[in-house]
Design an enzyme around this catalytic site. Sequence first.
Site, PDB file in Angstrom:
ATOM      1  N   LEU A 361       0.769  -1.171   0.021  1.00  0.00           N
ATOM      2  CA  LEU A 361      -0.032  -0.084  -0.014  1.00  0.00           C
ATOM      3  C   LEU A 361       0.854   1.301   0.090  1.00  0.00           C
ATOM      4  CD1 LEU A 361      -2.727  -1.080   2.502  1.00  0.00           C
ATOM      5  CD2 LEU A 361      -2.665  -1.456   0.315  1.00  0.00           C
ATOM      6  N   CYS A 362       0.299   2.434  -0.584  1.00  0.00           N
ATOM      7  CA  CYS A 362       0.971   3.589  -0.669  1.00  0.00           C
ATOM      8  C   CYS A 362       0.739   4.274   0.871  1.00  0.00           C
ATOM      9  CB  CYS A 362       0.429   4.396  -1.892  1.00  0.00           C
ATOM     10  SG  CYS A 362       0.824   3.787  -3.442  1.00  0.00           S
ATOM     11  N   THR A 363       1.364   3.488   1.528  1.00  0.00           N
ATOM     12  CA  THR A 363       1.236   4.421   3.159  1.00  0.00           C
ATOM     13  C   THR A 363       2.239   3.968   4.077  1.00  0.00           C
ATOM     14  OG1 THR A 363       0.025   4.774   5.006  1.00  0.00           O
ATOM     15  CG2 THR A 363      -0.752   2.844   3.875  1.00  0.00           C
ATOM     16  N   LEU A 401      -7.648   0.880  -1.023  1.00  0.00           N
ATOM     17  CA  LEU A 401      -6.757   1.073  -2.233  1.00  0.00           C
ATOM     18  C   LEU A 401      -7.090   0.134  -3.399  1.00  0.00           C
ATOM     19  CD1 LEU A 401      -3.212   2.264  -0.932  1.00  0.00           C
ATOM     20  CD2 LEU A 401      -5.247   3.535  -1.576  1.00  0.00           C
TER      21      LEU A 401
END
Length: 411
Positions: A361-363, A401
């Site tokens: 994930l982009c976190t 997402l």
Amino acid sequence: MTSSRPGHAPMAHFPVIDDCLQVGGIPLPQLAARVGQTPFYAYDRQLLDARVQALRAALPDELSIHYAIKANPMPVLVQHMAGLVDGLDVASAGELRVALDAGMPAAEISFAGPGKAPWELEAAVAAGITINLESETELARVAAIAERSGRNAHVAVRVNPDFELKSSGMKMSGGPKAFGVDAERVPAMLARIGELGLHFRGLHIFSGSQNLRPETLIEAQQQTFELALRLAEDAPSPLQMLNIGGGFGIPYFPGEQPLDLAPIGEHLAKRLPDVRERLPEAEIILELGRYLVGEAGVYVAEVLDRKESRGQTFLITDGGLHHHLAASGNFGQVIRKNYPVVVGNRVQGIERELVNVVGPLCTPLDVLAQQMELARAEIGDLIVVFQSGAYGYTASPTRFLGHPEPVEVLV
């Protein structure tokens, strides 16, 4: 050769043969091939059986054990648990359907939760289960449903006691709480139940969760019995059930030890005869969720990439916080700690390294293990998160997402 990595108690539940984790007697790579995809959750039915057997051996025979479905509502798992325990506790109409589908008699199902929608109460009355009332509003709604439908409504009162379970992971009693009816308001509510002619079943007193200290659980149980005996004097009819909650914890982090059941069993064996004498018609219920299923499950993800960044190694997997929010530390941890994690197909490993295991994930919150020593893992290896049988899949933001959801299997 069978072995287990020292210092990680949760691993003792799962055999390791030729450096490969076995789940349900199946080598992990073989299980992954059988499931057909990663990530996935796997729950070991033999461990579920063993946990209930150990609990019954340690506690008095007259104590009933209920499974709180919210810990893990996977339908096949609930059906399996229904054959092991004496009752099921649900927290929504959705869980109620799972409980009924599992074949548990309605008389052994109870429904708790501070915000039951009117249509959920309708369903509960129609099903004939016990509704744990948590407010005067719920009482009025249930009474209206019973009168309109002509059905008998089976009710208990969930009590917010004037004490809490010390050292619990989640305090759910004492002081102002959304859960239950404040103890001082319960007598008036009991009187109203009698006036309305509802079928009064008893009391539900739950004070906290995830506790590993026998002495604090014993203290809470003692206070629970004393409160219940006082409140029973105002009951419209003899108590048929007394749910004393649970609170039994499992070890997650370094230094934590499994709960010692022996002193709890000894205390209950001494205390129950007096309670039984004063509440002769009451079934005494211990309600547990995490403790029954938490250690029987693993979460498995595949390594997609490994990369170096300024002196640290990152293993990037196809699973993460969207599937296992608790393991990422974003389900109530104040300071993030690592769940027990291993490389499942090379548990010990000849070569070891300090790594970060992160998801796709982009976190930066998507972390499954932070600076943790593991066997050296390559792309395609399988990362295993232990203690994943409770509050895993259904407690996670699986649609975050738009990544695929995990599979669940009972083996």
